[in-house]
Design a protein around this motif. Structure first.
Motif, PDB file in Angstrom:
ATOM      1  N   GLY A  60      44.855  10.978  53.955  1.00 56.03           N
ATOM      2  CA  GLY A  60      44.735   9.560  53.663  1.00 56.03           C
ATOM      3  C   GLY A  60      45.652   8.765  54.569  1.00 56.03           C
ATOM      4  N   VAL A  61      45.445   7.448  54.582  1.00 56.88           N
ATOM      5  CA  VAL A  61      46.281   6.547  55.375  1.00 56.88           C
ATOM      6  C   VAL A  61      46.724   5.385  54.492  1.00 56.88           C
ATOM      7  N   ALA A  62      48.035   5.133  54.470  1.00 51.97           N
ATOM      8  CA  ALA A  62      48.592   3.983  53.755  1.00 51.97           C
ATOM      9  C   ALA A  62      48.973   2.918  54.771  1.00 51.97           C
ATOM     10  N   LEU A  65      44.827   3.329  51.576  1.00 52.39           N
ATOM     11  CA  LEU A  65      45.610   2.791  50.469  1.00 52.39           C
ATOM     12  C   LEU A  65      46.456   1.630  50.983  1.00 52.39           C
ATOM     13  N   GLY A  66      46.178   0.434  50.507  1.00 53.37           N
ATOM     14  CA  GLY A  66      46.933  -0.739  50.913  1.00 53.37           C
ATOM     15  C   GLY A  66      48.074  -1.022  49.953  1.00 53.37           C
ATOM     16  N   VAL A  67      49.227  -1.378  50.505  1.00 53.81           N
ATOM     17  CA  VAL A  67      50.414  -1.683  49.697  1.00 53.81           C
ATOM     18  C   VAL A  67      51.019  -2.995  50.195  1.00 53.81           C
ATOM     19  N   ALA A  89      52.506   5.108  48.161  1.00 56.08           N
ATOM     20  CA  ALA A  89      51.072   5.393  48.246  1.00 56.08           C
ATOM     21  C   ALA A  89      50.731   6.819  47.836  1.00 56.08           C
ATOM     22  N   TRP A  90      51.670   7.741  47.994  1.00 60.18           N
ATOM     23  CA  TRP A  90      51.388   9.153  47.730  1.00 60.18           C
ATOM     24  C   TRP A  90      50.947   9.389  46.288  1.00 60.18           C
ATOM     25  N   GLU A  91      51.624   8.751  45.344  1.00 61.14           N
ATOM     26  CA  GLU A  91      51.269   8.945  43.938  1.00 61.14           C
ATOM     27  C   GLU A  91      49.839   8.482  43.675  1.00 61.14           C
ATOM     28  N   ARG A  92      49.443   7.388  44.307  1.00 65.95           N
ATOM     29  CA  ARG A  92      48.067   6.905  44.154  1.00 65.95           C
ATOM     30  C   ARG A  92      47.078   7.889  44.766  1.00 65.95           C
ATOM     31  N   GLY A 131      43.998  10.316  42.960  1.00 65.45           N
ATOM     32  CA  GLY A 131      42.608  10.090  43.334  1.00 65.45           C
ATOM     33  C   GLY A 131      42.254   8.632  43.535  1.00 65.45           C
ATOM     34  N   GLU A 132      43.270   7.777  43.643  1.00 70.29           N
ATOM     35  CA  GLU A 132      43.022   6.348  43.829  1.00 70.29           C
ATOM     36  C   GLU A 132      42.915   6.013  45.315  1.00 70.29           C
ATOM     37  N   SER A 133      42.217   4.929  45.605  1.00 70.48           N
ATOM     38  CA  SER A 133      42.133   4.426  46.976  1.00 70.48           C
ATOM     39  C   SER A 133      41.613   3.000  46.934  1.00 70.48           C
TER      40      SER A 133
END
Length: 223
Positions: free
Chosen positions: A58-60, A90-92, A196-199, A203-205
């Motif tokens: 994944g990419v945050a 995953l946007g933060v 972002a790792w916890e998300r 399984g979140e995105s």
């Protein structure tokens, strides 16, 4: 493995992260060179670890507020990788990362980042279970005119330069102000990755098509 890209301000940062923690991290003063420096920095980290982009799960990416150019470049690189590799994005929010990096001081945190042309973005946070929770809206103000009031001991964290720190420490209620160190003010993508790792593990995105940078002002050249 998760790639984190923080190009919200003139200080850019990228990191690789997995369940064991930060595998590699690079922060540098990019100014307005995000376009030519960010992708090579990511490639260098992957090469140093002896892996290719296919190792990414994944990419945050920071979503803003921040520099128009920086946010646009970071988002473009993140989306390109996710589209090519078929992995989640995953946007933060940028100021969430700032507050999280400061840690829980047991009271309020004012997270600050540079917005260009003498302006700063500011948001107030408190912590719940070790995570920052934003209170109210993000403010865009001129650093030279910012005169916050403090009703409790407050940590001002993030991109607080010497001039701004001096102003804050000369306010009438300066005894209620604590300011993060200059070293602590450097943006580090490792904190973005940790958020972002916890998300990702849950399984979140975010939606690849609709995720977009958040700006607090009309973009202008060099901002």
């Amino acid at each position: 493995m998760l790639l984190a890209i923080d190009t919200a301000t003139r200080t850019a940062s990228v990191a690789l992260y997995d369940a064991t923690g930060i595998l590699s991290e690079h922060s540098w003063r990019s100014n307005n060179r995000h376009t030519v420096e960010t992708a090579p920095a990511i490639a260098a980290m992957l090469s140093q670890l002896g892996v290719g982009p296919e190792a990414l799960r994944g990419v945050a990416v920071t979503t803003g507020p921040g520099s128009f150019t920086g946010l646009r470049i970071g988002m473009s690189i993140a989306k390109g990788l996710c589209l090519a590799l078929g992995i989640p994005i995953l946007g933060v929010p940028s100021l969430d990362v700032t507050a999280y990096a400061a840690g829980d001081p047991g009271g309020p945190v004012l997270a600050v980042l540079e917005a260009g042309r003498g302006r700063i973005c500011v948001a107030r946070y408190h912590f719940v279970d070790g995570l920052p929770v934003q209170e109210g809206e993000v403010a865009l103000v001129r650093a030279s005119e910012w005169t916050p009031t403090f009703d409790a001991l407050t940590l001002v964290a993030g991109e607080v330069n010497a001039a701004l720190a001096e102003r804050l420490l000369n306010l009438p209620d300066a005894e209620r102000v604590a300011i993060s160190s200059l070293a602590g003010s450097v943006r580090r993508a490792g904190y973005l990755a940790e958020l972002a790792w916890e998300r990702l593990e849950a399984g979140e995105s975010d939606d690849l098509d609709s995720l977009a940078p958040v700006y607090l002002h009309q973009p202008t050249s060099g901002s």
